[in-house]
Design a protein around this motif. Structure first.
Motif, PDB file in Angstrom:
ATOM      1  N   ASP A 265       0.839  -1.188   0.000  1.00 37.50           N
ATOM      2  CA  ASP A 265       0.000   0.000   0.000  1.00 37.50           C
ATOM      3  C   ASP A 265       0.883   1.249   0.000  1.00 37.50           C
ATOM      4  O   ASP A 265       2.113   1.169   0.086  1.00 37.50           O
ATOM      5  CB  ASP A 265      -0.978  -0.008   1.177  1.00 37.50           C
ATOM      6  CG  ASP A 265      -0.285  -0.087   2.537  1.00 37.50           C
ATOM      7  OD1 ASP A 265       0.923   0.231   2.617  1.00 37.50           O
ATOM      8  OD2 ASP A 265      -0.955  -0.467   3.517  1.00 37.50           O
ATOM      9  N   VAL A 266       0.261   2.414  -0.109  1.00 39.40           N
ATOM     10  CA  VAL A 266       1.017   3.655  -0.213  1.00 39.40           C
ATOM     11  C   VAL A 266       1.912   3.896   1.001  1.00 39.40           C
ATOM     12  O   VAL A 266       3.088   4.254   0.848  1.00 39.40           O
ATOM     13  CB  VAL A 266       0.070   4.850  -0.460  1.00 39.40           C
ATOM     14  CG1 VAL A 266       0.826   6.172  -0.348  1.00 39.40           C
ATOM     15  CG2 VAL A 266      -0.575   4.728  -1.841  1.00 39.40           C
ATOM     16  N   PRO A 267       1.419   3.715   2.235  1.00 44.38           N
ATOM     17  CA  PRO A 267       2.322   3.910   3.380  1.00 44.38           C
ATOM     18  C   PRO A 267       3.538   2.981   3.336  1.00 44.38           C
ATOM     19  O   PRO A 267       4.642   3.395   3.686  1.00 44.38           O
ATOM     20  CB  PRO A 267       1.421   3.610   4.585  1.00 44.38           C
ATOM     21  CG  PRO A 267       0.044   3.936   4.121  1.00 44.38           C
ATOM     22  CD  PRO A 267       0.026   3.507   2.683  1.00 44.38           C
ATOM     23  N   ALA A 268       3.332   1.733   2.895  1.00 45.30           N
ATOM     24  CA  ALA A 268       4.458   0.802   2.809  1.00 45.30           C
ATOM     25  C   ALA A 268       5.436   1.238   1.720  1.00 45.30           C
ATOM     26  O   ALA A 268       6.662   1.202   1.915  1.00 45.30           O
ATOM     27  CB  ALA A 268       3.946  -0.607   2.535  1.00 45.30           C
ATOM     28  N   LEU A 269       4.916   1.666   0.572  1.00 47.63           N
ATOM     29  CA  LEU A 269       5.789   2.142  -0.499  1.00 47.63           C
ATOM     30  C   LEU A 269       6.592   3.355  -0.059  1.00 47.63           C
ATOM     31  O   LEU A 269       7.750   3.529  -0.461  1.00 47.63           O
ATOM     32  CB  LEU A 269       4.961   2.493  -1.743  1.00 47.63           C
ATOM     33  CG  LEU A 269       4.471   1.331  -2.597  1.00 47.63           C
ATOM     34  CD1 LEU A 269       3.528   1.838  -3.684  1.00 47.63           C
ATOM     35  CD2 LEU A 269       5.645   0.593  -3.232  1.00 47.63           C
ATOM     36  N   ASP A 270       5.985   4.173   0.780  1.00 53.06           N
ATOM     37  CA  ASP A 270       6.651   5.397   1.227  1.00 53.06           C
ATOM     38  C   ASP A 270       7.824   5.104   2.148  1.00 53.06           C
ATOM     39  O   ASP A 270       8.688   5.967   2.348  1.00 53.06           O
ATOM     40  CB  ASP A 270       5.634   6.300   1.926  1.00 53.06           C
ATOM     41  CG  ASP A 270       6.063   7.753   1.935  1.00 53.06           C
ATOM     42  OD1 ASP A 270       6.737   8.177   0.970  1.00 53.06           O
ATOM     43  OD2 ASP A 270       5.745   8.469   2.898  1.00 53.06           O
ATOM     44  N   THR A 271       7.881   3.886   2.704  1.00 50.55           N
ATOM     45  CA  THR A 271       9.000   3.517   3.571  1.00 50.55           C
ATOM     46  C   THR A 271      10.133   2.834   2.800  1.00 50.55           C
ATOM     47  O   THR A 271      11.191   2.571   3.371  1.00 50.55           O
ATOM     48  CB  THR A 271       8.539   2.566   4.692  1.00 50.55           C
ATOM     49  OG1 THR A 271       8.134   1.310   4.121  1.00 50.55           O
ATOM     50  CG2 THR A 271       7.390   3.165   5.474  1.00 50.55           C
ATOM     51  N   MET A 272       9.903   2.561   1.518  1.00 48.64           N
ATOM     52  CA  MET A 272      10.918   1.884   0.716  1.00 48.64           C
ATOM     53  C   MET A 272      12.043   2.848   0.331  1.00 48.64           C
ATOM     54  O   MET A 272      11.806   4.032   0.088  1.00 48.64           O
ATOM     55  CB  MET A 272      10.300   1.305  -0.560  1.00 48.64           C
ATOM     56  CG  MET A 272       9.253   0.224  -0.355  1.00 48.64           C
ATOM     57  SD  MET A 272       9.914  -1.306   0.334  1.00 48.64           S
ATOM     58  CE  MET A 272       9.188  -1.241   1.980  1.00 48.64           C
ATOM     59  N   ASP A 273      13.261   2.312   0.247  1.00 47.00           N
ATOM     60  CA  ASP A 273      14.373   3.112  -0.274  1.00 47.00           C
ATOM     61  C   ASP A 273      14.254   3.291  -1.782  1.00 47.00           C
ATOM     62  O   ASP A 273      14.778   4.258  -2.344  1.00 47.00           O
ATOM     63  CB  ASP A 273      15.716   2.442   0.035  1.00 47.00           C
ATOM     64  CG  ASP A 273      15.985   2.369   1.531  1.00 47.00           C
ATOM     65  OD1 ASP A 273      15.569   3.289   2.253  1.00 47.00           O
ATOM     66  OD2 ASP A 273      16.620   1.384   1.960  1.00 47.00           O
ATOM     67  N   GLY A 274      13.594   2.351  -2.431  1.00 39.02           N
ATOM     68  CA  GLY A 274      13.455   2.441  -3.875  1.00 39.02           C
ATOM     69  C   GLY A 274      12.695   1.264  -4.432  1.00 39.02           C
ATOM     70  O   GLY A 274      12.152   0.438  -3.689  1.00 39.02           O
ATOM     71  N   ALA A 275      12.647   1.181  -5.747  1.00 46.26           N
ATOM     72  CA  ALA A 275      11.991   0.081  -6.444  1.00 46.26           C
ATOM     73  C   ALA A 275      12.904  -0.399  -7.564  1.00 46.26           C
ATOM     74  O   ALA A 275      13.658   0.384  -8.146  1.00 46.26           O
ATOM     75  CB  ALA A 275      10.647   0.528  -7.012  1.00 46.26           C
ATOM     76  N   ILE A 276      12.828  -1.685  -7.857  1.00 41.99           N
ATOM     77  CA  ILE A 276      13.601  -2.263  -8.954  1.00 41.99           C
ATOM     78  C   ILE A 276      12.626  -2.879  -9.946  1.00 41.99           C
ATOM     79  O   ILE A 276      11.686  -3.577  -9.547  1.00 41.99           O
ATOM     80  CB  ILE A 276      14.608  -3.310  -8.435  1.00 41.99           C
ATOM     81  CG1 ILE A 276      15.427  -3.909  -9.581  1.00 41.99           C
ATOM     82  CG2 ILE A 276      13.912  -4.407  -7.640  1.00 41.99           C
ATOM     83  CD1 ILE A 276      16.570  -4.810  -9.123  1.00 41.99           C
ATOM     84  N   THR A 277      12.797  -2.575 -11.241  1.00 37.79           N
ATOM     85  CA  THR A 277      11.869  -3.084 -12.251  1.00 37.79           C
ATOM     86  C   THR A 277      12.597  -3.456 -13.526  1.00 37.79           C
ATOM     87  O   THR A 277      13.743  -3.053 -13.755  1.00 37.79           O
ATOM     88  CB  THR A 277      10.784  -2.042 -12.622  1.00 37.79           C
ATOM     89  OG1 THR A 277      11.372  -1.027 -13.453  1.00 37.79           O
ATOM     90  CG2 THR A 277      10.154  -1.423 -11.401  1.00 37.79           C
ATOM     91  N   LEU A 278      11.904  -4.184 -14.370  1.00 38.41           N
ATOM     92  CA  LEU A 278      12.297  -4.370 -15.756  1.00 38.41           C
ATOM     93  C   LEU A 278      11.645  -3.251 -16.567  1.00 38.41           C
ATOM     94  O   LEU A 278      11.018  -2.359 -16.019  1.00 38.41           O
ATOM     95  CB  LEU A 278      11.839  -5.742 -16.263  1.00 38.41           C
ATOM     96  CG  LEU A 278      12.311  -6.962 -15.467  1.00 38.41           C
ATOM     97  CD1 LEU A 278      11.751  -8.243 -16.099  1.00 38.41           C
ATOM     98  CD2 LEU A 278      13.821  -7.019 -15.372  1.00 38.41           C
ATOM     99  N   ALA A 279      11.811  -3.292 -17.885  1.00 37.99           N
ATOM    100  CA  ALA A 279      11.197  -2.303 -18.771  1.00 37.99           C
ATOM    101  C   ALA A 279      10.522  -3.023 -19.928  1.00 37.99           C
ATOM    102  O   ALA A 279      10.786  -4.206 -20.196  1.00 37.99           O
ATOM    103  CB  ALA A 279      12.240  -1.328 -19.289  1.00 37.99           C
ATOM    104  N   SER A 280       9.654  -2.307 -20.622  1.00 37.50           N
ATOM    105  CA  SER A 280       8.977  -2.866 -21.787  1.00 37.50           C
ATOM    106  C   SER A 280       9.672  -2.462 -23.086  1.00 37.50           C
ATOM    107  O   SER A 280       9.741  -3.240 -24.034  1.00 37.50           O
ATOM    108  CB  SER A 280       7.517  -2.411 -21.815  1.00 37.50           C
ATOM    109  OG  SER A 280       6.844  -2.947 -22.931  1.00 37.50           O
ATOM    110  N   ALA A 281      10.179  -1.223 -23.131  1.00 35.22           N
ATOM    111  CA  ALA A 281      10.854  -0.723 -24.342  1.00 35.22           C
ATOM    112  C   ALA A 281      11.649   0.520 -23.976  1.00 35.22           C
ATOM    113  O   ALA A 281      11.506   1.083 -22.883  1.00 35.22           O
ATOM    114  CB  ALA A 281       9.837  -0.408 -25.443  1.00 35.22           C
TER     115      ALA A 281
END
Length: 216
Positions: free
Chosen positions: A107-123
């Motif tokens: 949820d948003v409060p949990a995301l707000d405590t993250m140092d960052g996010a790691i993802t792949l990309a589509s293009a």
């Protein structure tokens, strides 16, 4: 006569010579516009890396064998230990160590405590240095990469198109597309640049060269 009536009247007048039942696809339209602004033989991946760096993002290149080490190096440099993890991100790419991987749903409060996010990309788009996410496997929803202050994105070299038309041809327009050109930045009326207002303050991009038949 209202403005609405005036506009609709002009539309009707402009359509008086159009046969009933005719549809837009029935009328051929020349599509002779220029589809790329790269030069023949130009290194598209190198151009992409250059343009991404122009936006003050950090870019590194590796192959599949060195990808986990490259991820670890990027996270260590940023001091990011708590990372949001989208559904479908390949677990074998996560480096061993003291990092905390927090899978969705968050949820948003949990995301707000993250140092960052790691993802792949589509293009990716070389001439604009743009990364495109479509909420597919390993990419997550928009909030995942907008709320945390840091985004580490991994893109394969073969996903990078020369220009916008080539990239759009690879995408499904029904998907929720997010175009990312560098970290979030805006300027006030005095042109003072402020980063991190509408998304992550810091963007790192790892380009994976096709040195292996395996793909992230």
């Amino acid at each position: 006569m209202s403005s609405r009536e005036a506009i609709l009247g002009r539309v009707r007048a402009a359509l008086t010579d159009v046969p009933l039942g005719e549809r837009p696809d029935d009328v051929p339209v020349p599509r002779d516009y220029r589809e790329t602004h790269t030069e023949p033989g130009e290194d598209t991946v190198a151009l992409f890396a250059e343009r991404v760096a122009d936006y003050r993002a950090a870019v590194s290149r590796t192959d599949r064998a060195g990808l986990r080490d490259a991820i670890a190096a990027a996270l260590s440099l940023r001091g990011a230990t708590r990372l949001a993890l989208p559904d479908g991100f390949p677990g074998e790419l996560l480096p061993p160590g003291d990092w905390e991987w927090h899978p969705e749903p968050l949820d948003v409060p949990a995301l707000d405590t993250m140092d960052g996010a790691i993802t792949l990309a589509s293009a990716g788009i070389a001439v604009t240095g743009t990364i495109i996410l479509d909420a597919g496997a390993g990419q997550g929803r928009r909030a995942l990469t907008l709320i945390p202050d840091y985004h580490l994105c991994i893109i394969r070299a073969e996903q990078i198109a020369d220009d916008v038309p080539g990239a759009l041809a690879r995408l499904d327009p029904r998907m929720p597309l997010t175009f990312i050109s560098g970290p979030s930045a805006t300027s006030d009326i005095e042109l003072d640049r402020v980063e991190g207002v509408h998304g992550p303050r810091t963007l790192d991009v790892i380009v994976v060269d096709p040195a292996s038949s395996e793909q992230p």
